[in-house]
Design an enzyme around this catalytic site. Structure first.
Site, mmCIF file in Angstrom:
data_model
loop_
_atom_site.group_PDB
_atom_site.id
_atom_site.type_symbol
_atom_site.label_atom_id
_atom_site.label_comp_id
_atom_site.label_asym_id
_atom_site.label_seq_id
_atom_site.Cartn_x
_atom_site.Cartn_y
_atom_site.Cartn_z
ATOM 1 N N SER A 162 0.722 -1.135 -0.042
ATOM 2 C CA SER A 162 0.101 0.092 0.052
ATOM 3 C C SER A 162 0.993 1.148 -0.042
ATOM 4 C CB SER A 162 -1.011 0.102 1.239
ATOM 5 O OG SER A 162 -1.687 1.335 1.018
ATOM 6 N N LYS A 194 -4.522 -6.715 3.340
ATOM 7 C CA LYS A 194 -4.514 -5.728 2.559
ATOM 8 C C LYS A 194 -5.999 -5.242 1.832
ATOM 9 C CE LYS A 194 -3.001 -2.465 -0.548
ATOM 10 N NZ LYS A 194 -4.000 -2.391 -1.565
ATOM 11 N N HIS A 221 -7.725 -3.346 4.771
ATOM 12 C CA HIS A 221 -6.878 -1.896 4.728
ATOM 13 C C HIS A 221 -7.989 -1.078 3.346
ATOM 14 C CE1 HIS A 221 -4.383 0.748 2.298
ATOM 15 N NE2 HIS A 221 -3.810 0.899 3.476
ATOM 16 N N ASN A 222 -7.982 -1.715 2.401
ATOM 17 C CA ASN A 222 -8.667 -0.973 1.262
ATOM 18 C C ASN A 222 -10.131 -0.683 1.700
ATOM 19 O OD1 ASN A 222 -6.052 -1.445 0.148
ATOM 20 N ND2 ASN A 222 -7.062 -1.911 -1.999
ATOM 21 N N GLU A 279 -10.046 2.132 3.811
ATOM 22 C CA GLU A 279 -9.739 3.244 2.724
ATOM 23 C C GLU A 279 -11.166 3.716 2.291
ATOM 24 O OE1 GLU A 279 -7.658 3.303 -1.354
ATOM 25 O OE2 GLU A 279 -6.481 2.572 0.421
#
Length: 486
Positions: free
Chosen positions: A133, A188, A191-192, A195
């Site tokens: 990232s 990940k 995480h997105n 986001e």
């Protein structure tokens, strides 16, 4: 003289791949690069020369590329997720030997990583699925790295990753071994998802300040710059302030006002919401942000809908009544922070639920630490999240950490004022509203779920539990209701 063997290889030289290769080379690790479209290889080698004669060696041939790397060979793949990864593995593995290692650095679905790890193990190869990232800038200067899969493979390249990752004073390089299987890709992905939630909440703050507060782009730039000095200090707030200051180079005014209001997406947000449903974990802020992207995509329909409602006498509700700008700015800041806590709480709960299901033993505090630098959601308050999990590794929800609980209590009045103001002004704030509903639901000892369960028992004999006596019960609601009507 024969070219000495390089330390590592990388294939997939779009901008992310090029930048990561240059970052690795800059940290003192000679790297071989390869790409199916050979012009990208030459472009990368040229960039390496320009950016300080970095030790990047280009290959147009897959076999020569693989053989140029020292054993045990480590090759990072940065190509589009799905079939292209399988194709690349097939091409490279033909020349690789037992003990060599493949690392997929793309945004891959975690089960694909687990499938590939098993498949290459039959060839004697090791495999890592590594979330990367930070976008193009992060890849070049220091991303947040989330490697999962073979621990042995991680040990091969730990020295490289520790130097290549973003470096945060007091907490170290933004990389850690995440866990087994597809855990790196899964983390990940979440995480997105966080986001997505973060970006939607910021967009709603912008909408309220612009539409109700009538703030100009100059004022918005100033407000977000100011916010970036306090509790909201983060990459996304910083770039938002930057965006408000950019003038249009193709016409008058500011560029942000000329950008079409249609948000694209690549799929990780959708995967996050699908996982939330699979795991039965509430993630309404992230879900609201995904729905907002879907609705933004209906631009033509929205233009027509606006005409229909205007013709029916229902236009914009936003009034010209005077607003105390400073009070509004302060309220929106508090609402944004409180809603943001909910978005991160939901993401962390998803990671924990998956970790339990898969036996990954993921450390939530350590994930917060490696997100403090390099990545898109890097923010000062991740430090507070790390501390919350350090204080209590089994914390049920970030909302009940004493510090976060106090912060939400201090901000909840402002949060409610902002959501009410938005509703009364006809402005949608799905993320802030969903976050508030999540908070209000989670903090209530008793919910109206008793009625829903009674309905389920009425029409489907699904049974129910009681608050006063142990056991499962079924009531003939229909018969009792019929008798009472006689």
């Amino acid at each position: 003289m024969a070219q000495p063997k390089t330390r590592i290889g990388l294939t997939g030289l779009a901008v992310m791949g090029q930048n990561l290769a240059l970052n690795i080379a800059e940290k003192g690790f000679p790297i071989s690069v390869y790409n199916r479209t050979t012009s990208k290889v030459d472009e990368t080698v040229e960039r390496a020369k320009k950016e300080g004669n970095l030790p990047v060696y280009g290959y147009h041939d897959a076999e020569a590329f693989v053989h140029s790397i020292q054993k045990p060979r480590v090759i990072i793949i940065l190509v589009k997720a799905g079939a292209p990864v399988d194709q690349t593995i097939k091409t490279l593995s033909a020349y690789m030997e037992k003990g060599d290692c493949i690392i997929d650095g793309g945004n891959e679905w975690y089960e694909n990583t687990e499938r590939r790890e098993k498949a290459v193990a039959e060839l004697g190869l090791l495999y890592l699925g590594m979330g990367v990232s930070g976008g193009e800038e992060g890849a070049r200067n220091g991303p947040s790295l989330m490697p999962g899969g073979s621990f042995e493979a991680f040990k091969y390249i730990e020295d490289i990753l520790l130097k290549v990752a973003a470096q945060v004073p007091d907490s170290g390089p933004c990389v850690t071994y995440i866990g087994k299987g597809g855990s790196g890709n899964f983390v990940k992905m979440i995480h997105n998802g966080i986001e997505y939630g973060d970006m939607q909440l910021i967009a709603e703050a912008y909408d309220v300040l612009k539409s109700v507060g009538k703030l100009s782009n100059e004022e918005l730039k100033s407000v977000f710059s100011e916010w970036n000095k306090g509790e909201l200090l983060s990459f996304l707030i910083e770039i938002t302030a930057d965006i408000f200051g950019i003038k249009d180079d193709k016409g008058d005014g500011y560029l942000v006002d000329k950008v079409l209001d249609k948000t694209g997406m690549k799929g990780t947000g959708k995967w996050t919401v699908q996982q939330a449903a699979e795991l039965s974990v509430a993630a309404p802020t992230i879900e609201a942000s995904l729905d907002a992207r879907f609705l933004s995509g209906l631009k033509e329909e929205r233009v027509e809908a606006a005409k229909v409602f205007k013709a029916g006498g229902f236009g914009d509700i936003v009034t010209d009544q005077p607003v105390d700008k400073q009070k509004l700015i302060d309220d929106v800041r508090k609402a944004l922070y409180a809603a943001k806590i909910c978005s991160y709480a939901q993401g962390m709960n998803l990671i924990r639920a998956k970790s339990i299901e898969k036996g990954w033993d993921l450390k939530l505090g350590e994930l917060a630490r490696i997100w403090k630098g390099g990545c898109i959601i890097r923010a000062i308050f991740l430090d507070r999240i790390k501390q919350a999990y350090d204080r209590n590794p089994t914390l049920a929800n970030l909302l009940v950490d004493p510090e976060f609980a106090k912060e939400i209590i201090d901000r909840q009045s402002a949060w409610r004022r902002v959501v009410c103001l938005a509703i009364n002004s006809g402005i949608s704030t799905p993320g802030m509203s969903a976050s508030l509903a999540y908070f209000d639901t989670y903090r209530r000892e008793r919910l109206p779920a008793n009625l829903v369960q009674a309905q389920r028992d009425y029409f489907g004999a699904h049974t129910y539990e009681r608050v006063d006596i142990e056991g499962s019960y079924h009531t003939e609601w229909f018969k009792l209701a019929k008798q009472s009507k006689i």
